[in-house]
Every structure is written in structure tokens, then in C-alpha cells.
Design a protein around this motif. Sequence first.
Motif: not given
Length: 311
Positions: A211-229
Amino acid sequence: MGVYHPGERTVQQRAGLIDHAGFSAAAIRNEIPDVAVEFLSRQPMLVVGAADTDGAIWASLLTGAPGFVTATGPATLTIDAVPPDGDPLHGVLARPAHVGMIAVEPATRRRMRMNGKARPVAGGLHVDLDQVFANCPKYIQQRRPTPAPAAHDHTATPWHGTELTPAHLALVEGADTFFIATADREGNADASHRGGSPGFLQALTPTRLRWPDYVGNAMFTTLGNLEADPRAGLLLPDWDTGAVLQLTGSATVDWNPGRAAAVPGAQRIVEFTIAHIVHIDRASPLRWTAPAYSRFNPPAPRPFGREEERP
């Protein structure tokens, strides 16, 4: 910026939005705002994410009459529901667990995310909250609940598998909404919403989604978690029948700007590999009207032939 963990900060920096993320950090609280108390009291559904005993992450749907989610204190919730028998999180939430939750009100395109620690109470859950924050209404399709059938079926036998069936593939490829659960390295869970035009979620194979990741609120909670795990869980509701499709596996983020440029609206691309699937018919009593699509939805990616499974 102290509210963000290293994975979130890494992604914010890679996206060139660390200053925007600092601004957004002010929206993350550890207490429920007064305006949100009434919002929660109206909700008939709540998505909860957590890890099972094997470490796999799942997202589950909890439902109840409005009022089943109650703010019992500035940073506490009572939820008068638990996942049904057969749900991957049924046993998990019978004991203390880190949970991520999101309440979405499709009719008003409002959403609220809450993360914390849950413990079982009679017939439900008590949650001590660590993080509370709202997100913008982008990509939420407007729907309204319709009169519920006589009862939903908590005795429906779950279907288990490791590959999507043709019926599942049709649900995936027609989806305009799904939910994703993730966690950081400390096990702190989060649940989030993803929406777009039908077809924005694509099945590359019966075990791989994109799926495409669209522009959001810049928190990147989901992608930041995926970076960690990289472990993650997806929940696809069938708005017409009350069925739910639950997937657990792992996700990777493709930061190649050329690949993102080929997909309308994409800032980057996320690929998800399925490890296990649970499908439960009539898991929810809720039925919904046909959607009014968000004006923020980019066009869906161009359809393509499904790839053959890799050896």
C-alpha cells in the motif's frame, strides 16, 4: 520531541520532516481531553492492537452499545468488551498487556488513538493510558451504522490459514479502509487507520500486500515502530457482513522515491508479508451504509497482474 522513540525519530529525519514532527508532538498527551470523553462515549467500535504470546502482533475489533468505552479518569478507560473466542487476542487480553487502540467515527471522520497498559476486569478491560492523541480526518470514508441484525455470532468458527483465498483477495482489493497494529522495541503497542480509494491496498501474491503511505501528521508512529520492529498486524473489516479478516506478519518500508512516484499520492511504499491469517464471519453486529469517499483520497494505483509466489 521527547515523546518520540528512536525509531520514530529516525523515520522523521529520513522523511525530512523532523521539524514538523516536533510541532505535532504537542498533540500527544497522557490524559484524555474533555472533548474526547464525550466522543468516546458515542462509539460502537474500537480497534485494539497487541502482541500474542509468540510475539506476533494482531489487531482486533471490539464492539458494544455506545457507552461501552468509558473514560473513568483523566488517564484511564473501561472497555465493556473483550475479543470473542477464537480471536487471536482473546487469551492475550485475559492478562495484563500493552495495547494500542484507535476509535474511528466514520460518520464525522474523527479518530482518536490511545496507547497504554490493559488489565482484565469483569467482562472487559481497564486501561491505564500513556499516550492520547487525535489525528486529522484525511482518508476516512464517511459511513453510518445501520440497524444491527438480531445478534452477531460469537460462536462462529474462525478460519485459519497462511494464504489469502480468492474471497479474501476480493476483500483486500476492494478495501478502502484497514487498521494496522505495531509496537516499538519495548513492546509498547499502537493501532492506526489507513484509508484510500478502493484498490489502494494491493495483493501482490496471496501472501504479500502493498500500500502507499500518504502524507500525514509527520509523527510517523506506525513507520517508526516498523523501523524498530517489523512485526505488524492488519485488520480488514467487512462493512457489509460484519466479518473481519486479521493478518499478522512483517512489514518493510520502501523509501525509493522512483517507486513512490509511480503511485499517485505516495510518499513511500509499504510491503507486508503474511505469516498467519484469521477470518471470522459475523464477528461484529455492526453494518454500515455505503461510503462517501474522502476528498483527500488519491486515485488508486494502476491495477496489475498478480505476481507468482516466490520460491
